[in-house]
Design an enzyme around this catalytic site. Structure first.
Site, PDB file in Angstrom:
ATOM      1  N   GLY A 256       0.783  -1.228   0.000  1.00 51.69           N
ATOM      2  CA  GLY A 256       0.000   0.000   0.000  1.00 51.69           C
ATOM      3  C   GLY A 256       0.816   1.280   0.000  1.00 51.69           C
ATOM      4  N   ALA A 257       2.147   1.182  -0.074  1.00 52.71           N
ATOM      5  CA  ALA A 257       2.965   2.412  -0.088  1.00 52.71           C
ATOM      6  C   ALA A 257       2.635   3.251  -1.319  1.00 52.71           C
ATOM      7  CB  ALA A 257       4.457   2.073  -0.072  1.00 52.71           C
ATOM      8  N   GLY A 258       2.486   2.575  -2.458  1.00 58.30           N
ATOM      9  CA  GLY A 258       2.164   3.287  -3.700  1.00 58.30           C
ATOM     10  C   GLY A 258       0.797   3.958  -3.611  1.00 58.30           C
ATOM     11  N   ASP A 259      -0.190   3.252  -3.081  1.00 60.00           N
ATOM     12  CA  ASP A 259      -1.541   3.809  -2.962  1.00 60.00           C
ATOM     13  C   ASP A 259      -1.543   4.981  -1.984  1.00 60.00           C
ATOM     14  OD1 ASP A 259      -2.116   1.567  -4.467  1.00 60.00           O
ATOM     15  OD2 ASP A 259      -2.828   0.415  -2.733  1.00 60.00           O
TER      16      ASP A 259
END
Ligand code: ATP
Length: 319
Positions: A256-259
């Site tokens: 979820g780092a990208g999101d």
């Protein structure tokens, strides 16, 4: 302040209780709400912004739980639909000891794939200042038509279109098809975020040099961002481009780092649209998004790891 409407899938991730095992080796899993567009909506809301989610889940315990998670996190769920027959999508996800992520999807078909154009909550979509989506909703009908209709309606109503392909090759019939369909809406979007891996796949070129990235640039784009994991991000606009380093952290789970990065970036842009033309302002927005993404890697899970605004500012002050 403008509304961010995020469109697409929401699903349940099952993650092994111990790290570094394959799915076959794992003996127990914990469930975690997932789906990139849903994560983005929650990130915006976590920072105090206004967001809505548009998509479909099953009318089952998992679907109701996901919708509840959105609501508890302050995301509008007026656009959430429930399918009476198809189930909420499931994904089993593990980080193997070699550092690669392994996915096993259950979508036969799942409720998110069955959202129809008629089920779209057009009032919510037309209120969007930014309309955000991925590419998973483009894979199969009828969600593909719903996706294209929603994009068109949002654009007509004056929204900026934001795209994070979030490529999941295993869900496409072939790599060729994935590339063609992911690129099929490229000319229509205003803001695009790709990861370094997606850049390599889409350009058939492992280089992160500016000219490789520029092959993804289109005349009507306003912003193209490449995320580089621990190395931060690069940004490109019509008039300027550059890079921003991330901040060093002890990463334990990058899910979820990208999101999270995208949610924080859209929150910053929607607060001040002039950041798309002003390099100083854009760098501030992306520095904040880098920090938001970095902090989420220091805790397990995607949604529970997202910080609030004050925590990010404190982290940036110390950096
Ligand atoms: P995902 O794996 O969730 O699909 P992604 O590949 O789209 O993510 P990343 O590049 O991994 O996105 O991460 C997004 C942003 O989060 C990065 O640009 C960076 O700012 C921050 N980030 C991610 N990992 C780290 C890390 N290990 N250390 C510091 N910052 C990080």
């Amino acid at each position: 302040e403008g509304l961010v409407v995020s469109f697409g899938e929401m699903l349940v991730d099952f993650v092994p209780t111990v790290a570094g095992v394959s799915l076959a080796e794992a003996s127990a899993f914990v469930k975690a709400p997932g789906g990139a567009p849903a994560n983005v909506a929650i990130a915006v809301s976590r920072l105090g912004g206004r967001s809505a989610f548009v998509g479909k889940v099953g009318d089952d315990d998992f679907g109701r739980m996901l919708s509840e998670v959105l609501k508890e996190n302050g995301v509008s769920i007026d656009g959430v639909r429930f399918d009476g027959v198809a189930r909420t999508a499931l994904a089993f996800v593990t980080l193997r000891s070699d550092g690669e992520r392994e996915f096993l999807f259950y979508r036969h078909p799942s409720a998110d794939m069955l959202l129809t154009p008629k089920e779209l909550h057009l009032e919510v979509i037309r209120r969007a200042a930014v309309f955000h989506f991925g590419s998973i909703s483009l894979i199969a009908e009828p969600s593909r038509s719903a996706h294209l209709t929603a994009m068109e309606e949002a654009k007509k109503a004056g929204a900026l279109l934001s795209y994070d392909p979030n490529l999941r090759l295993a869900l496409w019939p072939s790599q060729e098809e994935a590339k063609i369909q992911v690129m099929s809406i490229w000319d229509q979007v205003d803001i695009v975020k790709v990861s370094d891996n997606e850049l390599a796949f889409l350009t058939s070129n492992a280089s992160l040099e500016d000219n490789a990235v520029m092959s993804l640039w289109r005349p009507n784009m306003k912003l193209l961002v490449v995320t580089l994991g621990k190395d931060g991000c690069k940004y490109y606009t019509k008039n300027f481009h550059g890079a921003i380093a991330s901040i060093k952290v002890k990463a334990v789970d990058t899910t979820g780092a990208g999101d999270s990065f995208v949610g924080a970036m859209l929150w910053g842009i929607v607060k001040d649209l002039s950041s798309l033309q002003d390099e100083g302002k854009l760098r501030e927005v992306l520095r904040f998004a880098n920090a938001f993404g970095a902090i989420t890697t220091t805790k397990n899970g995607a949604i529970p790891a997202m910080p609030r605004k004050a925590e990010v500012l404190e982290f940036l002050n110390k950096a």
